[in-house]
Design a protein around this motif. Structure first.
Motif, short mmCIF file in Angstrom:
data_model
loop_
_atom_site.label_atom_id
_atom_site.label_comp_id
_atom_site.label_asym_id
_atom_site.label_seq_id
_atom_site.Cartn_x
_atom_site.Cartn_y
_atom_site.Cartn_z
N LYS A 245 0.79 -1.23 0.00
CA LYS A 245 0.00 0.00 0.00
C LYS A 245 0.83 1.28 0.00
N GLY A 246 2.14 1.14 -0.20
CA GLY A 246 2.99 2.30 -0.16
C GLY A 246 3.52 2.71 -1.52
N THR A 247 4.69 3.34 -1.53
CA THR A 247 5.25 3.90 -2.76
C THR A 247 6.53 3.18 -3.19
N LEU A 248 6.64 1.90 -2.85
CA LEU A 248 7.85 1.15 -3.16
C LEU A 248 8.15 1.18 -4.65
N GLY A 249 9.40 1.52 -4.99
CA GLY A 249 9.83 1.55 -6.38
C GLY A 249 11.01 0.62 -6.62
N ASP A 250 11.57 0.68 -7.80
CA ASP A 250 12.66 -0.22 -8.18
C ASP A 250 13.86 -0.07 -7.26
N GLU A 251 14.17 1.14 -6.85
CA GLU A 251 15.34 1.37 -5.99
C GLU A 251 15.18 0.64 -4.66
N GLY A 252 14.01 0.73 -4.06
CA GLY A 252 13.77 0.06 -2.79
C GLY A 252 13.79 -1.45 -2.93
N ALA A 253 13.16 -1.95 -3.99
CA ALA A 253 13.14 -3.40 -4.19
C ALA A 253 14.54 -3.95 -4.43
N ALA A 254 15.35 -3.22 -5.19
CA ALA A 254 16.72 -3.66 -5.45
C ALA A 254 17.53 -3.70 -4.17
N ALA A 255 17.35 -2.70 -3.30
CA ALA A 255 18.07 -2.69 -2.03
C ALA A 255 17.65 -3.86 -1.16
N LEU A 256 16.37 -4.17 -1.17
CA LEU A 256 15.86 -5.27 -0.36
C LEU A 256 16.46 -6.60 -0.82
N LEU A 257 16.50 -6.82 -2.13
CA LEU A 257 17.04 -8.06 -2.66
C LEU A 257 18.55 -8.17 -2.50
N ALA A 258 19.22 -7.04 -2.45
CA ALA A 258 20.68 -7.05 -2.33
C ALA A 258 21.14 -7.26 -0.89
N GLY A 259 20.21 -7.23 0.05
CA GLY A 259 20.55 -7.36 1.45
C GLY A 259 20.54 -8.80 1.92
N GLN A 260 20.17 -8.98 3.18
CA GLN A 260 20.16 -10.31 3.79
C GLN A 260 19.17 -11.22 3.08
N PRO A 261 19.37 -12.53 3.15
CA PRO A 261 18.45 -13.46 2.49
C PRO A 261 17.03 -13.32 3.05
N LEU A 262 16.07 -13.47 2.16
CA LEU A 262 14.66 -13.41 2.55
C LEU A 262 13.95 -14.74 2.30
N THR A 263 14.72 -15.75 1.98
CA THR A 263 14.12 -17.04 1.60
C THR A 263 13.46 -17.75 2.77
N HIS A 264 13.74 -17.32 4.00
CA HIS A 264 13.09 -17.93 5.16
C HIS A 264 11.66 -17.45 5.34
N LEU A 265 11.30 -16.36 4.66
CA LEU A 265 9.94 -15.82 4.80
C LEU A 265 8.92 -16.76 4.19
N ALA A 266 7.75 -16.79 4.80
CA ALA A 266 6.63 -17.48 4.17
C ALA A 266 5.91 -16.54 3.21
N GLU A 267 5.94 -15.22 3.50
CA GLU A 267 5.19 -14.27 2.68
C GLU A 267 5.88 -12.92 2.65
#
Length: 315
Positions: A245-267
């Motif tokens: 529901k926010g304003t997430l853009g490509d820059e934010g998504a790229a930073a998120l993926l470049a950080g710590q692993p997120l594969t442990h998340l269910a969602e």
């Protein structure tokens, strides 16, 4: 995207409307009762709606001891009449089974979220020490005070602009059972002045040791949040992360993926975003075992050479 309909389910139960007259309807199984009384009296500014007060007292007299889940809708006209927090607190002894409460379930036609006069909602936690789920919605005079509560599992705060004072008081609270925290941060235009720095104790994992779902939703600082979450210790113990529901853009998504692993998340919930198709697909591909929601893509508005993104809920 303002609120155009009422909640149909709350706390895992179907919502059933309380009639203003006559007996309660027969229900099959556990429900969330919804009480609402809309009226427009511009002379009643800052006074509790008498229609709401009387109707709610009648409902409590009818069903009080059996009510486990309650949704409170319009309390008169919420831009004039303040939320019935004192009345709800005073009814606590007559609502001994209450475990889930949603205060503020109304559409934009009943009152815009930024106009809703609420007050200090932490009083509800003090009055109901056995409460397990609290969801509140509001904008004007929307406050929280630090509180200790041993039973609260889920806290959700919906707003078009959540102040740093409100967020700070939540983070100063002692909520040892809390597993699910959802904060709609909103925009600065409607009082949403919370920054990533204000969230530091939460992101560092210093608060709420049982937290498993974190929602930092409806935020115009979504890219900054994503960058901070990329290395935030709290993420390692989450099962669900929600930046929707926010304003997430490509820059934010790229930073998120470049950080710590997120594969442990269910969602990972990113719906209502400003990602390009390529970036949205890259997020999904990078997390094959995670339920990733990248629905509701938005396009920024272009005006006078500038690009503007909007949260789902503001006014």
């Amino acid at each position: 995207m303002p609120f155009s309909s009422h909640a149909r389910h709350f706390a895992g139960r179907p919502v059933v409307e309380v009639p203003l007259d006559g007996p309660l309807p027969t229900v099959d199984g556990p429900v969330s009762w919804r009480f609402s009384h809309w009226d427009f009296d511009e002379t009643a500014d800052d006074k509790l709606s008498e229609g709401f007060r009387a109707g709610f007292e009648r409902f409590v007299a009818q069903a009080g001891p059996s009510v486990e889940s309650l949704v409170v809708g319009a309390w008169g006209y919420a831009a004039f009449n303040p939320a019935p927090i004192e009345q709800l607190c005073a009814a606590a002894e007559r609502l001994p089974a209450l475990r889930a409460l949603f205060l503020g379930d109304m559409t934009f036609e009943e009152c815009e979220i930024s106009w809703m006069k609420v007050g200090d909602v932490s009083s509800l936690l003090t009055a109901y020490p056995a409460l397990e789920v609290l969801r509140v919605r509001g904008g004007e005079d929307f406050r929280f005070s630090p509180v200790r509560h041993d039973r609260l599992r889920e806290l959700a705060v919906e707003s078009g602009g959540l102040s740093r004072e409100f967020v700070g008081a939540v983070l100063e609270s002692d909520l040892p059972a809390l597993t699910d925290l959802e904060l709609w941060l909103g925009t600065d235009d409607y009082g949403g002045d919370t920054t990533v720095a204000d969230l530091a104790p939460l992101l560092a994992g210093e608060r709420f040791p049982r937290l498993r779902r974190l929602g930092l939703r409806n935020a115009e600082i979504a890219d900054d949040l994503a960058a901070a979450l990329a290395s935030a210790p709290v993420v390692g113990r989450l099962e669900r992360l929600d930046l929707s529901k926010g304003t997430l853009g490509d820059e934010g998504a790229a930073a998120l993926l470049a950080g710590q692993p997120l594969t442990h998340l269910a969602e990972l919930d990113l719906h209502h975003h400003y990602l390009s198709k390529e970036t949205a697909a890259a997020v999904v591909a990078a997390l094959p075992g995670v339920r990733v929601d990248v629905s509701e893509p938005k396009e920024p508005d272009e005006y006078d050479g500038e690009s503007w993104r909007y949260t789902a809920v503001a006014e």
